[in-house]
Design a protein around this motif. Structure first.
Motif, PDB file in Angstrom:
ATOM      1  N   LYS A 165      58.088 -15.594-108.908  1.00 52.99           N
ATOM      2  CA  LYS A 165      59.044 -14.460-108.579  1.00 52.99           C
ATOM      3  C   LYS A 165      59.982 -14.793-107.611  1.00 52.99           C
ATOM      4  CE  LYS A 165      55.927 -11.145-110.241  1.00 52.99           C
ATOM      5  NZ  LYS A 165      55.740 -11.863-111.595  1.00 52.99           N
ATOM      6  N   ASP A 166      59.736 -15.528-106.430  1.00 52.79           N
ATOM      7  CA  ASP A 166      61.018 -15.966-105.521  1.00 52.79           C
ATOM      8  C   ASP A 166      61.516 -16.957-106.072  1.00 52.79           C
ATOM      9  OD1 ASP A 166      62.250 -16.467-103.526  1.00 52.79           O
ATOM     10  OD2 ASP A 166      60.788 -16.919-102.124  1.00 52.79           O
ATOM     11  N   ARG A 167      62.920 -16.998-106.617  1.00 55.36           N
ATOM     12  CA  ARG A 167      63.826 -17.814-107.116  1.00 55.36           C
ATOM     13  C   ARG A 167      64.243 -18.628-106.320  1.00 55.36           C
ATOM     14  NH1 ARG A 167      67.260 -16.723-111.873  1.00 55.36           N
ATOM     15  NH2 ARG A 167      67.761 -18.385-110.967  1.00 55.36           N
ATOM     16  N   SER A 168      64.350 -18.267-104.795  1.00 52.99           N
ATOM     17  CA  SER A 168      65.140 -18.843-103.810  1.00 52.99           C
ATOM     18  C   SER A 168      64.883 -20.198-103.665  1.00 52.99           C
ATOM     19  CB  SER A 168      64.916 -18.041-102.614  1.00 52.99           C
ATOM     20  OG  SER A 168      63.513 -18.332-101.751  1.00 52.99           O
ATOM     21  N   VAL A 169      63.712 -20.802-104.307  1.00 50.65           N
ATOM     22  CA  VAL A 169      63.727 -22.238-103.918  1.00 50.65           C
ATOM     23  C   VAL A 169      64.450 -23.086-104.765  1.00 50.65           C
ATOM     24  CG1 VAL A 169      62.047 -22.377-106.280  1.00 50.65           C
ATOM     25  CG2 VAL A 169      61.964 -23.896-104.237  1.00 50.65           C
ATOM     26  N   VAL A 170      65.311 -22.555-105.514  1.00 52.63           N
ATOM     27  CA  VAL A 170      66.444 -23.397-106.301  1.00 52.63           C
ATOM     28  C   VAL A 170      67.820 -23.130-105.796  1.00 52.63           C
ATOM     29  CG1 VAL A 170      65.071 -23.599-108.586  1.00 52.63           C
ATOM     30  CG2 VAL A 170      66.404 -21.727-108.126  1.00 52.63           C
ATOM     31  N   PHE A 171      67.747 -22.031-104.783  1.00 54.83           N
ATOM     32  CA  PHE A 171      69.408 -21.836-104.266  1.00 54.83           C
ATOM     33  C   PHE A 171      69.896 -22.970-103.615  1.00 54.83           C
ATOM     34  CE2 PHE A 171      68.519 -16.946-103.793  1.00 54.83           C
ATOM     35  CZ  PHE A 171      68.430 -16.700-105.294  1.00 54.83           C
ATOM     36  N   PRO A 172      69.395 -23.671-103.182  1.00 58.67           N
ATOM     37  CA  PRO A 172      70.098 -24.920-102.525  1.00 58.67           C
ATOM     38  C   PRO A 172      70.754 -26.117-103.534  1.00 58.67           C
ATOM     39  CG  PRO A 172      67.914 -24.804-101.462  1.00 58.67           C
ATOM     40  CD  PRO A 172      67.971 -23.885-102.536  1.00 58.67           C
ATOM     41  N   CYS A 173      69.955 -26.020-104.694  1.00 58.92           N
ATOM     42  CA  CYS A 173      70.461 -26.594-105.973  1.00 58.92           C
ATOM     43  C   CYS A 173      72.036 -26.273-106.243  1.00 58.92           C
ATOM     44  CB  CYS A 173      69.847 -26.719-107.234  1.00 58.92           C
ATOM     45  SG  CYS A 173      68.082 -27.099-106.842  1.00 58.92           S
ATOM     46  N   PHE A 174      72.043 -24.827-106.293  1.00 57.66           N
ATOM     47  CA  PHE A 174      73.367 -24.376-106.782  1.00 57.66           C
ATOM     48  C   PHE A 174      74.382 -24.414-105.610  1.00 57.66           C
ATOM     49  CE2 PHE A 174      70.429 -21.619-109.156  1.00 57.66           C
ATOM     50  CZ  PHE A 174      71.003 -22.095-110.673  1.00 57.66           C
ATOM     51  N   SER A 175      73.982 -24.370-104.465  1.00 63.00           N
ATOM     52  CA  SER A 175      74.684 -24.553-103.147  1.00 63.00           C
ATOM     53  C   SER A 175      75.217 -26.031-103.157  1.00 63.00           C
ATOM     54  CB  SER A 175      74.223 -24.214-101.820  1.00 63.00           C
ATOM     55  OG  SER A 175      74.688 -24.478-100.855  1.00 63.00           O
ATOM     56  N   GLY A 176      74.514 -27.005-103.295  1.00 65.37           N
ATOM     57  CA  GLY A 176      74.982 -28.139-103.128  1.00 65.37           C
ATOM     58  C   GLY A 176      75.945 -28.827-104.383  1.00 65.37           C
ATOM     59  N   ILE A 177      75.678 -28.198-105.544  1.00 62.58           N
ATOM     60  CA  ILE A 177      76.456 -28.763-106.689  1.00 62.58           C
ATOM     61  C   ILE A 177      77.814 -27.742-106.558  1.00 62.58           C
ATOM     62  CG2 ILE A 177      76.642 -28.464-109.179  1.00 62.58           C
ATOM     63  CD1 ILE A 177      73.688 -28.662-109.174  1.00 62.58           C
ATOM     64  N   PHE A 178      77.728 -26.666-106.230  1.00 64.17           N
ATOM     65  CA  PHE A 178      79.042 -26.013-106.054  1.00 64.17           C
ATOM     66  C   PHE A 178      80.122 -26.588-105.050  1.00 64.17           C
ATOM     67  CE2 PHE A 178      76.982 -22.201-108.573  1.00 64.17           C
ATOM     68  CZ  PHE A 178      77.814 -22.415-109.565  1.00 64.17           C
ATOM     69  N   LEU A 179      79.246 -26.777-103.862  1.00 68.39           N
ATOM     70  CA  LEU A 179      80.250 -27.551-102.904  1.00 68.39           C
ATOM     71  C   LEU A 179      80.574 -28.920-103.216  1.00 68.39           C
ATOM     72  CD1 LEU A 179      80.893 -27.479 -99.880  1.00 68.39           C
ATOM     73  CD2 LEU A 179      78.857 -28.632 -99.304  1.00 68.39           C
ATOM     74  N   PHE A 180      79.980 -29.837-104.146  1.00 66.50           N
ATOM     75  CA  PHE A 180      80.496 -30.882-104.523  1.00 66.50           C
ATOM     76  C   PHE A 180      81.386 -30.854-105.790  1.00 66.50           C
ATOM     77  CE2 PHE A 180      76.541 -33.832-103.490  1.00 66.50           C
ATOM     78  CZ  PHE A 180      76.865 -33.906-102.221  1.00 66.50           C
ATOM     79  N   ILE A 181      81.214 -29.815-106.414  1.00 62.76           N
ATOM     80  CA  ILE A 181      82.569 -29.239-107.593  1.00 62.76           C
ATOM     81  C   ILE A 181      83.742 -28.965-106.549  1.00 62.76           C
ATOM     82  CG2 ILE A 181      83.266 -27.790-109.287  1.00 62.76           C
ATOM     83  CD1 ILE A 181      80.238 -28.020-110.492  1.00 62.76           C
ATOM     84  N   LYS A 182      83.569 -28.077-105.872  1.00 60.65           N
ATOM     85  CA  LYS A 182      84.730 -27.733-104.977  1.00 60.65           C
ATOM     86  C   LYS A 182      85.473 -28.582-104.350  1.00 60.65           C
ATOM     87  CE  LYS A 182      86.143 -23.866-101.821  1.00 60.65           C
ATOM     88  NZ  LYS A 182      85.767 -23.024-100.986  1.00 60.65           N
ATOM     89  N   GLY A 183      84.806 -29.494-103.745  1.00 62.23           N
ATOM     90  CA  GLY A 183      85.227 -30.637-102.983  1.00 62.23           C
ATOM     91  C   GLY A 183      85.722 -31.949-103.807  1.00 62.23           C
ATOM     92  N   GLY A 184      85.696 -31.826-105.044  1.00 60.27           N
ATOM     93  CA  GLY A 184      86.140 -32.882-106.062  1.00 60.27           C
ATOM     94  C   GLY A 184      85.330 -33.795-106.051  1.00 60.27           C
ATOM     95  N   LYS A 185      84.011 -33.866-105.366  1.00 60.39           N
ATOM     96  CA  LYS A 185      82.997 -34.912-105.527  1.00 60.39           C
ATOM     97  C   LYS A 185      82.490 -35.070-106.662  1.00 60.39           C
ATOM     98  CE  LYS A 185      83.569 -35.378-100.886  1.00 60.39           C
ATOM     99  NZ  LYS A 185      84.353 -36.511-100.383  1.00 60.39           N
ATOM    100  N   ILE A 186      82.390 -34.434-107.521  1.00 58.80           N
ATOM    101  CA  ILE A 186      81.746 -34.460-108.903  1.00 58.80           C
ATOM    102  C   ILE A 186      82.704 -33.615-109.816  1.00 58.80           C
ATOM    103  CG2 ILE A 186      79.365 -34.973-108.351  1.00 58.80           C
ATOM    104  CD1 ILE A 186      78.806 -31.945-108.843  1.00 58.80           C
ATOM    105  N   GLU A 187      82.827 -34.139-110.766  1.00 58.52           N
ATOM    106  CA  GLU A 187      83.947 -33.737-111.960  1.00 58.52           C
ATOM    107  C   GLU A 187      83.090 -33.020-113.193  1.00 58.52           C
ATOM    108  OE1 GLU A 187      87.359 -35.891-112.791  1.00 58.52           O
ATOM    109  OE2 GLU A 187      87.475 -36.648-110.810  1.00 58.52           O
ATOM    110  N   LYS A 188      83.184 -31.853-113.455  1.00 55.49           N
ATOM    111  CA  LYS A 188      82.666 -31.324-114.634  1.00 55.49           C
ATOM    112  C   LYS A 188      83.656 -30.286-115.248  1.00 55.49           C
ATOM    113  CE  LYS A 188      78.417 -33.118-113.606  1.00 55.49           C
ATOM    114  NZ  LYS A 188      77.973 -34.233-114.468  1.00 55.49           N
ATOM    115  N   ASP A 189      83.292 -29.985-116.352  1.00 58.09           N
ATOM    116  CA  ASP A 189      84.265 -29.106-117.236  1.00 58.09           C
ATOM    117  C   ASP A 189      83.850 -27.441-116.938  1.00 58.09           C
ATOM    118  OD1 ASP A 189      82.024 -28.581-118.489  1.00 58.09           O
ATOM    119  OD2 ASP A 189      82.523 -29.775-120.308  1.00 58.09           O
ATOM    120  N   ASP A 190      84.579 -26.725-117.368  1.00 59.65           N
ATOM    121  CA  ASP A 190      84.429 -25.206-116.980  1.00 59.65           C
ATOM    122  C   ASP A 190      83.279 -24.854-117.581  1.00 59.65           C
ATOM    123  OD1 ASP A 190      87.049 -25.001-115.635  1.00 59.65           O
ATOM    124  OD2 ASP A 190      87.861 -24.566-117.419  1.00 59.65           O
ATOM    125  N   HIS A 191      82.850 -25.335-118.892  1.00 58.45           N
ATOM    126  CA  HIS A 191      81.631 -25.110-119.589  1.00 58.45           C
ATOM    127  C   HIS A 191      80.341 -25.309-118.689  1.00 58.45           C
ATOM    128  CE1 HIS A 191      78.344 -24.375-122.667  1.00 58.45           C
ATOM    129  NE2 HIS A 191      78.207 -25.644-122.490  1.00 58.45           N
TER     130      HIS A 191
END
Length: 128
Positions: free
Chosen positions: A93-119
């Motif tokens: 029920k508590d999905r917060s366990v995966v929130f750090p994954c999203f946080s880290g990935i979005f941070l890396f995308i925003k900072g240009g550390k990883i490149e991914k497409d819009d999809h």
């Protein structure tokens, strides 16, 4: 120190890797589909937490090797894959366990550390 830490995480994750014929299997993150189907809710939570911690260590302390951020992102994507495809995760029920994954990935995308497409980004948003 980083290599020792990563080895400890890999050794811990290996406890759930029982399928000896891994090369020709459908994979769910680092695990075969059969392994993922056998996970309990506690297993899913522990595996996700281990992969998040592994990603943090690799992303923070392996940047000098050039692959740190990409390897960290892969650990987090593996965690999301396990959470999305292991049947036992559907009852968590508590999905917060995966929130750090999203946080880290979005941070890396925003900072240009990883490149991914819009999809890729749209898929992450949909999973969130």
């Amino acid at each position: 120190q980083t290599k020792k830490s990563v080895k400890l995480f890999d050794d811990a994750l290996a406890l759930w890797k029982n399928d000896r014929n891994r090369h020709q299997q459908i994979m769910v993150g680092e695990f075969t589909l059969d392994e993922a189907n056998a996970f309990t809710q506690k297993d899913v939570i522990m595996i996700v937490q281990l992969l998040i911690a592994k990603g943090r260590v690799v992303g923070t302390f392996s940047s000098e090797e050039g692959r740190g951020q990409a390897d960290a992102a892969q650990a987090w994507l593996d965690a999301l894959d396990v959470f999305a495809h292991a049947p036992a995760a559907k009852n968590i029920k508590d999905r917060s366990v995966v929130f750090p994954c999203f946080s880290g990935i979005f941070l890396f995308i925003k900072g240009g550390k990883i490149e991914k497409d819009d999809h890729f980004e749209a898929d992450l948003v949909r999973r969130f």
